[in-house]
Scaffold this active site. Structure first.
Site: not given
Length: 220
Positions: A48, A50
Site C-alpha cells: 500500500d 499512503d
C-alpha cells in the site's frame, strides 16, 4: 493543505473500468539473481502507498509532500537484495472526487520511485466507493492486476498495508496479507490480521516464515 505546484485538479478523461497501471522503466536497475532457496520466497511483495510506504497526506498531489515511513527504504532494499519484485497497490479516490488528476497521481508516483528506486509495477484505483469497481481495495483487482503484470502467482504474493482494506484485498486475491498498524488502524483490523510492528519487521517475517502462505482470518 499546501497548493499543488501542478495547479487545481481539473476533470480528466472518463475513468476506465479497471485500474491505472505503470511498469518500471525498461532500463531500471536489474534485480540480483534469486538465491537457491527462492522456492521458499514470495513471487512478489506489493505495498500500500499512503500510511505504509509514505506518510499519509490525504488526497496528496504534491510530490514535495512525500515523506517515507520509518524503515520503508530499508525494507524495500532488503527485498530487492533477495531478487523479489516489489510493487505498489493504491486506492486514490481523490481522482473520482475531483481533488486529484491523473497527472498529479503520476507526479507523486515518480517522487516515490525517486526516493525508493522504481517499483516493478504500480496499480492504482482512481474510483470512488460508489463506483462499485473491482479494483478498489478491499476488492482484489489491484492485487490481481499487479500479479499479472509481474507474472506472479497471487498465492505466492504478499500484500503489506496498514488497514483492513489492504488485508481484504489480499485475501480476496488469494494472497497473504501482513498488517503494519498505524494510529488509524482499527483494533478489530489488528485482531483479525497477521501483524508486524514496522515495515522492516514485516519483511523479515515474510522472509523467515516459510513462504507466502495466506494467513487465516484476514479482514474481508
Amino acid at each position: 493543505m499546501k497548493p499543488s505546484p501542478l495547479g487545481p485538479a481539473l476533470p480528466d478523461d472518463p475513468l476506465p473500468d479497471g485500474p491505472w497501471l505503470w511498469d518500471a522503466p525498461a532500463k531500471g536497475p536489474a534485480s540480483p539473481p534469486r538465491p537457491p532457496v527462492a522456492d521458499r520466497l514470495p513471487d512478489a511483495v506489493l505495498f500500500d502507498r499512503d500510511g505504509t510506504l509514505v506518510v499519509d497526506v490525504p488526497y496528496n498531489g504534491d510530490p514535495d509532500r512525500v515523506i517515507p515511513m520509518p524503515a520503508a527504504r530499508a525494507a524495500i532494499a532488503t527485498l530487492r537484495e533477495r531478487g523479489i519484485p516489489v510493487g505498489v497497490v493504491s486506492n486514490q479516490s481523490g481522482v473520482a472526487r475531483g481533488l486529484l488528476t491523473r497527472r498529479q497521481v503520476e507526479s507523486v508516483r515518480r517522487r516515490v520511485d525517486a526516493l525508493f528506486g522504481p517499483f516493478a509495477v504500480w496499480a492504482v484505483c482512481p474510483h470512488g466507493p460508489a463506483r462499485g469497481c473491482g479494483c478498489r481495495k478491499p476488492a482484489p483487482g489491484l492485487v490481481l492486476a499487479a500479479c499479472e503484470r509481474l507474472g506472479a502467482s497471487p498465492e505466492r504474493t504478499v500484500v503489506i498495508g496498514d488497514i483492513g482494506a489492504d488485508m481484504g484485498a489480499a485475501e480476496a486475491a488469494g494472497a497473504r496479507g501482513v498488517l503494519v498498524p498505524t494510529p488509524v488502524t482499527l483494533p478489530q483490523e489488528v485482531a483479525a490480521a497477521e501483524t508486524a510492528p514496522d515495515l522492516h519487521a514485516a519483511v523479515r517475517l515474510v522472509l523467515t516464515s516459510g513462504g507466502p502462505v495466506r494467513a487465516p482470518g484476514a479482514v474481508r
